[in-house]
Design a protein around this motif. Structure first.
Motif: not given
Length: 616
Positions: A480-485
């Protein structure tokens, strides 16, 4: 809330707190004034940790009587001059001091006496300042033909609160000694002396300007070990030049206090330069070890801002990426030129441990006269063997000579072929393996002891590093690609370096303003915190313009894998394996130390061994 205008005395004391933080700060300012005045001899005397008395004498150009009063006024200086338009350029600083705050700041919190004779003048004049109250210039005695003598007594008596935060006299004296040493390292052509409480601590004669004189000055301050194990650095790029000396990785310390950095002759403590040092030595030292260095950066005055802080210990570079790349490249070039060299301090320590100091023979068995004759004398008629028990066997494991039919037969060293070519190699020919860990090799003029695990660890690591540099980093796709804020500016910087990060095994892409999507990570990292890694990279890009966190993590993993995948201590090697390992060490760069800064081998010269046994 009512706004009040502070009186000049209070303003001066507030400003003095920024310039003169402790006695060492006052010494620094006074020594820099002497250097700016062209002094070739500077003498410093300190009492009571600098709080009771500081005296700085020099043989510089001196001050005229009408300049004494100006010298103790705030922001009055001879080191800045206006251009044709009457403007003062704060980006063209060619002196150590320029703010005109040192003497008035010291005078506002202490009792200051300034005595000076200008070059060519027949009389000397003196001026006193007590707690900011300036006296009148008066004729005074002065021992030299020209120069200045600045005496500071009762430092911080006018600001009692500051006195409460001073450390012990010994600590403050040590800080002063460190400051004088830093200034002496930056100016080898100037003679320095330091007395603390009447005891001579430092006596440094003037050295010849240039690399030889600089190394002699560094040797006098940092020790002979540094001079014997320092690598010359001389690198230039786009008008910025880096010179100085860097210690071999095996000459390391537990703190970074032995890293000395100078910019245009000014001692500085700069995070950018310290980070570049760490990056250059990352392949050679554990993270808790630090190299010993003295590096001098020469850069155009307009490319560096020294007006960052009143203490002038911090600088800002116009092109920090250029400076960092120069430091890292210059140091790595010097370290690569060291080949498989290791610090000689380890050989010296080994020889010292071998010296039979205080040894005396114990009770001897009947007939044994080793102390007198060095051999075994059989007692007449006893019928005892002339060989001591245990000495008829081999003293160390060795490979049987080719052609011997009976491996258990007495070993005849005459039948072992002489490896003339191997002996002439830097690490010689393997002769034995002891404790299944150390290889003993014979060279033409001595012997070499090799730690087989440490040496092979470096060889494996260099191979893995070459694969990283070739861009062949295996990647692992995230389920699952990870979203980094991130902050929008940080996200933009990370995405702009997506190509560089992909070469290191990290695949990222933009995910709207203020966010980054991580699709793949380097397989070497295994299970890792992708979000934390990306944030670290964003911080590195903001500070240095390079993704150091990812590269350093990959190098750390490679180092760990190399450690676990190399020849372990306790494995018995054949003669062919030992010699093959020696030859590969000689052909591999940086093989004088393992990845943690420990030596991989120690050489003992035959002449030193002969001295141990009284043959010389």
């Amino acid at each position: 809330m009512t706004i009040r205008r502070l009186p000049p005395e209070t303003v001066n004391r507030i400003a003095a707190g920024e310039v003169v933080e402790r006695p060492a700060s006052a010494v620094k300012e006074l020594v820099e004034n002497a250097l700016d005045a062209g002094a070739r001899r500077i003498a410093v005397q300190v009492e009571g940790g600098g709080l009771s008395r500081i005296l700085v004498e020099d043989d510089g150009s001196g001050l005229a009587p009408d300049e004494l009063s100006l010298a103790v006024e705030r922001h009055a200086t001879s080191k800045l001059a206006p251009d044709a338009a009457g403007d003062y350029d704060l980006l063209d600083i060619a002196t150590l001091g320029f703010r005109g705050e040192a003497l008035p700041s010291i005078g506002s919190v202490a009792r200051l006496t300034l005595t000076s004779r200008a070059r060519g003048a027949s009389e000397a004049w003196s001026l006193t300042v007590e707690g900011g109250a300036v006296g009148r210039p008066a004729p005074a005695a002065f021992p030299g033909p020209n120069g200045a003598r600045v005496e500071v007594r009762d430092l911080f008596y006018a600001t009692p609160a500051r006195l409460k935060f001073m450390k012990s006299e010994r600590t403050e004296s040590q800080a002063i000694a460190d400051e004088v040493k830093r200034q002496a390292m930056a100016h080898e052509a100037v003679a320095f002396s330091l007395e603390i409480d009447g005891r001579a601590v430092l006596r440094l004669p003037a050295e010849t300007p240039g690399p030889e004189g600089r190394l002699a000055r560094l040797s006098a301050i940092l020790g002979r070990d540094f001079a014997d194990n320092a690598l010359a650095v001389d690198h230039e790029r786009e008008g910025v030049r880096l010179t100085g000396y860097a210690g071999l990785p095996t000459l390391n310390r537990g703190t970074a206090s032995h890293q000395h950095l100078f910019v245009n002759g000014r001692p500085v403590r700069d995070r950018l330069l310290q980070g570049a040092l760490r990056g250059a030595y990352a392949d050679f030292l554990a993270r808790d070890r630090h190299p010993v260095t003295a590096l001098y950066l020469e850069v155009d005055a307009h490319a560096v801002d020294v007006n960052v802080h009143p203490a002038k210990a911090e600088v800002r570079f116009r092109d920090p990426a250029l400076v960092r790349g120069l430091v890292v490249g210059g140091l790595r070039h010097a370290l690569a030129g060291a080949a498989h060299r290791s610090a000689s301090t380890h050989s010296d320590a080994a020889l010292s441990a071998l010296r039979p100091e205080g040894w005396r023979p114990g009770p001897s068995p009947e007939g044994f006269s080793a102390w007198r004759m060095g051999g075994w004398n059989p007692v007449a008629g006893s019928g005892r063997s002339a060989v001591l028990p245990g000495l008829e066997g081999l003293s160390a494991r060795a490979e049987p000579a080719p052609g011997l039919a009976d491996p258990g037969a007495p070993f005849d060293y005459a039948e072992v072929p002489v490896e003339a070519e191997a002996i002439d190699q830097p690490l010689g020919a393997a002769r034995a393996q002891v404790h299944a860990t150390y290889i003993i090799a014979q060279t033409r003029d001595g012997l070499v002891v090799v730690d087989q695990h440490a040496a092979h660890e470096r060889l494996v690591y260099e191979r893995m590093k070459a694969q990283l540099e070739a861009g062949s980093v295996a990647r692992q796709a995230l389920l699952l690609p990870e979203v980094v804020e991130l902050d929008p500016a940080e996200a933009e910087r990370v995405v702009a370096r997506a190509g560089e990060l992909e070469a290191l095994g990290l695949v990222v892409e933009s995910f709207g303003p203020g966010a980054v999507l991580v699709r793949e990570i380097p397989a070497l990292l295994g299970e890792t915190d992708a979000a934390g890694l990306v944030r670290d990279i964003a911080d590195d890009l903001a500070e240095t313009g390079q993704a150091l966190s990812l590269r350093e993590r990959l190098q750390e993993v490679c180092s760990t894998l190399a450690c676990h995948g190399s020849v372990r201590a306790g494995r018995r090697l054949t003669a062919a394996e030992m010699n093959a390992l020696l030859r590969e060490i000689e052909a591999t760069p940086n093989s004088g130390q393992c990845n943690h800064g420990r030596p991989t081998w120690v050489e003992l010269k035959l002449s030193d061994i002969e001295r141990l046994f009284g043959r010389r």
